[in-house]
Design a protein around this motif. Structure first.
Motif, PDB file in Angstrom:
ATOM      1  N   ASP A  94       0.845  -1.203   0.000  1.00 39.09           N
ATOM      2  CA  ASP A  94       0.000   0.000   0.000  1.00 39.09           C
ATOM      3  C   ASP A  94       0.880   1.253   0.000  1.00 39.09           C
ATOM      4  O   ASP A  94       1.553   1.542   0.990  1.00 39.09           O
ATOM      5  CB  ASP A  94      -0.887  -0.016   1.236  1.00 39.09           C
ATOM      6  N   TRP A 129      -4.038 -14.967  -1.071  1.00 38.08           N
ATOM      7  CA  TRP A 129      -4.741 -14.161  -2.078  1.00 38.08           C
ATOM      8  C   TRP A 129      -6.234 -14.070  -1.787  1.00 38.08           C
ATOM      9  O   TRP A 129      -6.785 -12.978  -1.672  1.00 38.08           O
ATOM     10  CB  TRP A 129      -4.508 -14.751  -3.471  1.00 38.08           C
ATOM     11  N   SER A 134     -10.404  -6.660  -2.178  1.00 38.13           N
ATOM     12  CA  SER A 134     -10.101  -6.324  -3.573  1.00 38.13           C
ATOM     13  C   SER A 134      -9.107  -5.172  -3.668  1.00 38.13           C
ATOM     14  O   SER A 134      -8.235  -5.159  -4.548  1.00 38.13           O
ATOM     15  CB  SER A 134     -11.386  -5.983  -4.323  1.00 38.13           C
ATOM     16  N   ARG A 135      -9.212  -4.184  -2.781  1.00 37.58           N
ATOM     17  CA  ARG A 135      -8.276  -3.061  -2.826  1.00 37.58           C
ATOM     18  C   ARG A 135      -6.846  -3.532  -2.566  1.00 37.58           C
ATOM     19  O   ARG A 135      -5.894  -3.096  -3.224  1.00 37.58           O
ATOM     20  CB  ARG A 135      -8.665  -2.012  -1.782  1.00 37.58           C
ATOM     21  N   ARG A 137      -5.709  -6.579  -3.110  1.00 34.81           N
ATOM     22  CA  ARG A 137      -5.297  -7.362  -4.288  1.00 34.81           C
ATOM     23  C   ARG A 137      -4.777  -6.442  -5.387  1.00 34.81           C
ATOM     24  O   ARG A 137      -3.747  -6.721  -6.013  1.00 34.81           O
ATOM     25  CB  ARG A 137      -6.481  -8.182  -4.807  1.00 34.81           C
ATOM     26  N   ASP A 138      -5.502  -5.346  -5.630  1.00 36.22           N
ATOM     27  CA  ASP A 138      -5.074  -4.406  -6.667  1.00 36.22           C
ATOM     28  C   ASP A 138      -3.703  -3.824  -6.345  1.00 36.22           C
ATOM     29  O   ASP A 138      -2.846  -3.696  -7.226  1.00 36.22           O
ATOM     30  CB  ASP A 138      -6.101  -3.280  -6.817  1.00 36.22           C
ATOM     31  N   ASN A 139      -3.499  -3.438  -5.088  1.00 37.81           N
ATOM     32  CA  ASN A 139      -2.191  -2.897  -4.686  1.00 37.81           C
ATOM     33  C   ASN A 139      -1.084  -3.919  -4.883  1.00 37.81           C
ATOM     34  O   ASN A 139       0.003  -3.590  -5.372  1.00 37.81           O
ATOM     35  CB  ASN A 139      -2.240  -2.464  -3.218  1.00 37.81           C
ATOM     36  N   LEU A 141      -0.992  -6.566  -6.888  1.00 38.76           N
ATOM     37  CA  LEU A 141      -0.724  -6.809  -8.306  1.00 38.76           C
ATOM     38  C   LEU A 141       0.090  -5.665  -8.912  1.00 38.76           C
ATOM     39  O   LEU A 141       1.021  -5.902  -9.698  1.00 38.76           O
ATOM     40  CB  LEU A 141      -2.034  -6.976  -9.068  1.00 38.76           C
ATOM     41  N   ARG A 142      -0.268  -4.448  -8.551  1.00 37.15           N
ATOM     42  CA  ARG A 142       0.464  -3.310  -9.092  1.00 37.15           C
ATOM     43  C   ARG A 142       1.918  -3.327  -8.629  1.00 37.15           C
ATOM     44  O   ARG A 142       2.828  -3.065  -9.408  1.00 37.15           O
ATOM     45  CB  ARG A 142      -0.219  -2.014  -8.666  1.00 37.15           C
ATOM     46  N   SER A 145       3.896  -6.180 -10.291  1.00 31.42           N
ATOM     47  CA  SER A 145       4.093  -5.956 -11.729  1.00 31.42           C
ATOM     48  C   SER A 145       5.287  -5.064 -12.014  1.00 31.42           C
ATOM     49  O   SER A 145       5.765  -5.005 -13.159  1.00 31.42           O
ATOM     50  CB  SER A 145       2.829  -5.340 -12.345  1.00 31.42           C
ATOM     51  N   GLY A 173      -3.778 -12.434 -12.495  1.00 34.19           N
ATOM     52  CA  GLY A 173      -3.202 -11.109 -12.616  1.00 34.19           C
ATOM     53  C   GLY A 173      -2.601 -10.869 -13.988  1.00 34.19           C
ATOM     54  O   GLY A 173      -2.599 -11.757 -14.856  1.00 34.19           O
TER      55      GLY A 173
END
Length: 610
Positions: A94, A129, A134-135, A137-139, A141-142, A145, A173
């Motif tokens: 985060d 996982w 969901s928030r 998970r998005d962090n 993955l970003r 990546s 992802g």
């Protein structure tokens, strides 16, 4: 926890069964619980520093235990660590959290630590996982990546991108199959044949071949076998080939031969054997693989490798910053958890069901790609080296360029620069110019190397005016034979050491570094073994070197904190000189009494051609 169990976190574990191995994961992870940060994203066990930033160093402490926790979970083992892990994933990924790990940049240490998280996503998404909002998970993955957006170091690091993308693929992802294929193709440039890789453009062949190239390759072979059957088969076959050579790197008691960098990763040395089970590759009979694996863990079980709270320390068989690399943070040693990969294999697997057996090894193993010859007897496994070098590694000369390395006696590193009392010239020939007697140099870079008939050759120049040719000639252990041909334009001094052994209980004062004799041989019966060295007489040669007892400074040897060592001291006029040295090392008095009077004979060979 008792004081002794703190320093020896694996003490009492017999390492006979799968349950014993599983218990070791918890024994090593338990002391870390109190080291987690409030947000659970960072772990710090001590205060020393590495070359990278503190956020990356504390990420090491979070991610590296996953190499053991994940296989434990895959195999059905339980742990209360997963709540900590999920909290840490949320905080560390985060950007608005004070414990954010930081965005990845070029050749960033974060790439190394991402690999363990990718490994966890690929194998236990239900634990790391699915519980995440969901928030989060998005962090995550970003953040992960980022490894696809920046260049990695061009060596084993390319596997980190592969492992992260396998994790991204498993959880749906944005994985990059094209970048995986590119990384694997570039890694193939480092393959030398017969199961051997070099780690990047420099020709380093050490434990990274086993616990990096093959370890990650075997993970890939299992996880990608459905959609990349050809490469998975290639990695399995290369591992089969490598196993035939790598088994020689371990003594009969399970001790590995300390050699090369990153030795603070300790029992990661044996991770390759467990990876074979994970990928279901019977490179050797399963009983032999299991024996190599469990004997290695047993060897480590009584070593004081932790602090009083049970957290692993930087060092080898004891805490020792002298052997560390500049990239070793206090959390780095937890790469040792790689050794627990076979816990991901069910107890019904033949690896776990097999009875342990010992390796029936040939008397000599010539490993041409690595420039090594290996032997073993009941005392130790011995590696003769023609002079791999890595001057960029801290203490690189000691870690790669000594003449011999031993699973029982280890090797020593310098504690300073210059004088003989700092040099710790075990398994080395040190040369000084006679008019500068406090500056000794050893074989650092070999200008030429060769192998023939089992012996190893190197030509090296410790000084511009001095050239040395060295032949390491295998003979029956416990003897080792070295032959040196010197050419010098100036008068020189030489000091040559045998192995260094533990001298616990010695009554000799530490200030007595060197005790010369008036004879040309010496035998030392020490607490850690029976050592000796002889200057072998050669026809037509000048008077020989004199023997001495050396007591290196403390904490210079990887195995023992206080050691004793036999040496030969020489003074040589300018010109040409031929020297033959017989080194002796065993642990049994009966063997020593029987074989010490029978040194090897110098055979005919190219050393006499000049």
């Amino acid at each position: 926890m008792s004081r002794d169990l703190g320093f020896r976190p694996l003490s009492g574990n017999p390492f006979r069964s799968r349950a014993d191995v599983a218990a070791a994961v918890e024994a090593l992870f338990q002391p870390l619980r109190s080291c987690f940060s409030p947000g659970r994203a960072r772990v710090r066990v001590a205060t020393s520093a590495a070359r990278f930033d503190e956020a990356a160093a504390e990420l090491e402490g979070f991610s590296r235990p996953l190499w053991g926790l994940v296989p434990l979970a895959v195999g059905g083992g339980t742990s209360d660590a997963w709540e900590l892990v999920c909290q840490g994933l949320a905080s560390g990924s985060d950007p608005s959290h004070p414990e954010f790990w930081g965005w990845t940049e070029e050749r960033d240490q974060r790439m190394v630590e991402m690999a363990a998280i990718g490994f966890a996503l690929a194998l236990v998404p239900e634990l790391v996982w699915e519980p995440l909002p969901s928030r989060v998970r998005d962090n995550l993955l970003r953040w992960l990546s980022g490894i696809n957006e920046h260049e990695t170091v061009d060596n084993n690091w390319r596997f980190f991108r592969v492992l992260v993308n396998l994790g991204l693929q498993r959880v749906g992802g944005p994985w990059r199959r094209d970048l995986v294929a590119d990384a694997l193709a570039k890694l193939d440039r480092f393959y030398l044949g017969d199961g051997w890789y070099r780690d990047g453009e420099r020709c380093q062949l050490d434990y990274y071949v086993a616990f990096a190239f093959h370890f990650y390759g075997l993970i890939y072979a299992r996880l990608a076998q459905e959609w990349d059957q050809e490469r998975s088969a290639t990695y399995r076959e290369r591992a089969r080939l490598f196993a035939r050579d790598f088994r020689h790197w371990f003594g009969r008691d399970g001790a590995a031969i300390p050699f090369g960098r990153s030795l603070t990763y300790r029992f990661a040395q044996g991770a390759f054997w467990g990876a074979l089970a994970f990928a279901d590759v019977e490179a050797l009979p399963w009983g032999e693989v299991k024996g190599l694996y469990l004997r290695h863990l047993r060897w480590w079980s009584d070593k004081p490798i932790a602090d009083r709270n049970g957290a692993l320390t930087i060092g080898y068989s004891y805490a020792n910053l002298l052997i560390s690399e500049e990239y070793n943070s206090p959390q780095s040693p937890y790469w040792a958890m790689k050794a627990f990969l076979p816990l991901a294999v069910a107890g019904e697997h033949p690896f776990w069901r097999a009875e342990e057996t010992s390796s029936m090894l040939p008397s000599l193993s010539v490993q041409k790609h690595a420039g090594l010859v290996l032997q073993e007897d009941e005392t130790h496994a011995v590696m003769l080296s023609s002079g791999q070098t890595n001057r960029l590694a801290r203490q690189g000369t000691a870690k790669y360029a000594k003449f011999a390395y031993s699973s029982r006696f280890g090797f020593s590193v310098e504690s300073g620069w210059g004088g003989i009392d700092h040099g710790c010239y075990d398994s080395m020939l040190a040369v000084a110019l006679a008019d500068v007697p406090d500056q000794y140099r050893v074989r650092e870079i070999a200008e030429e190397t060769a192998q023939s008939g089992g012996w190893l050759y190197s030509r090296w120049k410790p000084w511009a005016e001095v050239e040395v040719e060295t032949w390491l000639v295998p003979v029956d252990l416990p003897w080792l034979l070295r032959i040196h041909r010197l050419r010098s334009e100036r008068a020189i001094l030489t000091k040559e050491g045998g192995f260094a052994a533990d001298r616990t209980g010695s009554t000799h004062a530490d200030r007595e570094f060197l005790s010369p004799t008036e004879v040309q041989e010496i035998r030392i019966d020490a607490a850690g073994g029976i050592l000796g060295i002889r200057d072998l007489a050669l026809a037509g040669r000048a008077p020989g070197r004199l023997a001495a007892t050396a007591r290196p400074l403390p904490n210079t040897n990887l195995i023992s904190s206080r050691t004793i060592m036999p040496m030969l001291l020489g003074r040589h006029a300018s010109g040409r000189h031929l020297m033959a040295t017989a080194v002796f090392a065993t642990h049994g008095k009966d063997t020593a009494d029987r074989l010490w009077p029978k040194p090897p004979v110098v055979p005919q060979g190219p050393w006499f051609d000049d």
